[in-house]
Write an enzyme that holds these catalytic residues in place. Structure first.
Site, PDB file in Angstrom:
ATOM      1  CG  HIS A 187      58.620  83.739  68.556  1.00  0.00           C
ATOM      2  ND1 HIS A 187      57.820  83.388  67.492  1.00  0.00           N
ATOM      3  CD2 HIS A 187      58.446  82.765  69.498  1.00  0.00           C
ATOM      4  CE1 HIS A 187      57.188  82.261  67.767  1.00  0.00           C
ATOM      5  NE2 HIS A 187      57.552  81.854  68.969  1.00  0.00           N
ATOM      6  CG  ASP A 211      58.569  76.399  67.861  1.00  0.00           C
ATOM      7  OD1 ASP A 211      59.431  76.136  68.715  1.00  0.00           O
ATOM      8  OD2 ASP A 211      57.469  76.921  68.141  1.00  0.00           O
ATOM      9  CG  HIS A 228      54.264  78.953  69.103  1.00  0.00           C
ATOM     10  ND1 HIS A 228      54.926  78.144  70.011  1.00  0.00           N
ATOM     11  CD2 HIS A 228      53.030  79.195  69.625  1.00  0.00           C
ATOM     12  CE1 HIS A 228      54.139  77.922  71.052  1.00  0.00           C
ATOM     13  NE2 HIS A 228      52.981  78.536  70.848  1.00  0.00           N
ATOM     14  CG  ASP A 245      56.708  74.481  70.599  1.00  0.00           C
ATOM     15  OD1 ASP A 245      57.114  73.984  69.532  1.00  0.00           O
ATOM     16  OD2 ASP A 245      56.738  75.703  70.836  1.00  0.00           O
TER      17      ASP A 245
END
Length: 391
Positions: free
Chosen positions: A195, A234, A236, A324
């Protein structure tokens, strides 16, 4: 297969919020891999090595190849500046639930936000202002151990890249690419990075390790690597990674993630975002709906991602590995989340490996994963599923 171990960390920093336990995650993964690697020796001709760099990177300046100099400098100095503020520390910049009671300063989080930025804005020299300028949320804290941990992370990523380059150096050229040794290095970094963008950080990420690994591969003088693919699995979107290479035709960024109309980071990860300028066509976002399972949606999306990587003609691969995506992971918005579990993660590793017609150097970087009772099993399944197949 080579597995690279971190050796730094202060567990007390893992108590800052209800979800983020990067040091615990690192230690659980390492323990699981050590156990599974012993069991796998009888099933494969491959070899596994656990390597800890002899020392951390001297500083974080090497990350200037993917981040602005001012961002790297801020991350490097923020804690020291926070300590030096003394009575000037504003409680609005204290991490949630923390207080100042005569001991060390509480973790630093933004008390204001400058994003989205106007072109004329610039960061304040006050660390509280700088935190609001560079950090995109209020849950990614600056803590006392951060710089040391990031220096170790930098050394780990560099060691992982050096490992795969060394294994491929003698055979890696245009005529013999198909015969090259398919070495795999997994970097167990403490902090995720996908990120973190060129001039900002957030989402528990400070510096972008996957982007750094890709740059190191491209800059290698020992091999003829001209194209690198980054595959982000991931839950996200790897928005920081995509942003860094959005105009770069030498790096393909493919991200499988939850639909940004539903889930963080919201503004990035749409299928329409495909790159800009010379980089048009080298960003592939594959948003998936909440409730996605391996059989219904994820497997097909992953195969599509691997086809894109093959069509791109990547000479090396970086995998941003977040787990995740697991059923019940707590860092998802209410009603969202994927439903991968168990053998799905071994299948994920094997699917990625079996899709590569030409064997290429691969560096796996640890990203997210917050369900601590399953994270180690899921990660080790992906890593060994990939590594043992390719060996």
């Amino acid at each position: 297969s080579f597995l690279v171990e971190s050796s730094a960390g202060e567990d007390v920093a893992d108590q800052l919020d209800d979800f983020n336990r990067p040091r615990m995650r690192r230690d659980l993964i390492l323990s699981a891999l050590q156990s599974k690697a012993k069991q796998s020796k009888t099933k494969s001709n491959g070899t596994c090595r656990f390597v800890t760099p002899s020392e951390p990177a001297f500083d974080l300046l090497a990350y200037r190849c993917v981040h602005s100099e001012r961002l790297v400098e801020f991350v490097s100095r923020a804690w020291t500046q926070w300590v030096e503020l003394r009575d000037g520390r504003d409680p609005m910049c204290f991490a949630e639930g923390s207080t100042e009671q005569g001991g060390p300063p509480p973790p630093l989080v933004p008390g204001n936000a400058a994003l989205p930025r106007d072109p004329h804005q610039q960061p304040s020299s006050n660390v509280m202002g700088g935190m609001g300028f560079y950090c995109t949320d209020t849950c990614t804290p600056i803590v006392s151990s951060l710089v040391t941990e990031l220096r170790w992370d930098a050394a780990i990523v560099h060691t992982a890249v050096d490992t795969v380059l060394l294994a491929n150096a003698t055979k890696y050229n245009d005529e013999q690419r198909k015969e090259s040794s398919n070495s795999v290095a997994y970097a167990i970094t403490t902090h995720p990075g996908h990120h973190a963008a060129q001039d900002s950080f957030g989402g528990y990420c400070y510096l972008n390790h996957a982007a750094y690994a890709a740059k190191l591969l491209l800059q290698s003088r020992t091999t003829n690597i001209q194209k690198v693919a980054i595959l982000d699995v991931d839950y996200h979107c790897g928005n920081g990674t995509a942003s860094i290479f959005y105009e770069d035709p030498s790096v393909l960024v493919v991200s499988l993630h939850c639909d940004p109309d539903v889930e963080y980071p919201f503004h990035s990860g749409f299928a329409s975002q495909q790159g800009f300028g010379e980089g048009v066509g080298t960003t592939l976002h594959v948003p998936l709906p909440p409730g996605t399972t391996w059989e219904e949606g994820y497997q097909q999306a992953l195969k599509r991602a691997m086809e894109a990587i093959m069509e791109f003609g990547a000479h090396a691969l970086v995998i941003s590995l977040g787990v995740d995506t697991h059923l019940g992971d707590p860092v998802v918005l209410r009603g969202a989340g994927f439903r991968l579990e168990g053998a799905d993660y071994w299948n994920m590793g094997e699917t990625m490996a079996s899709s590569l017609k030409n064997r290429i150097p691969t560096v796996i970087i640890q990203e997210g994963g917050y369900k601590m009772d399953v994270v180690a099993e899921a990660v080790s399944n992906v890593v060994l599923g990939y590594a043992l197949y390719t060996n």
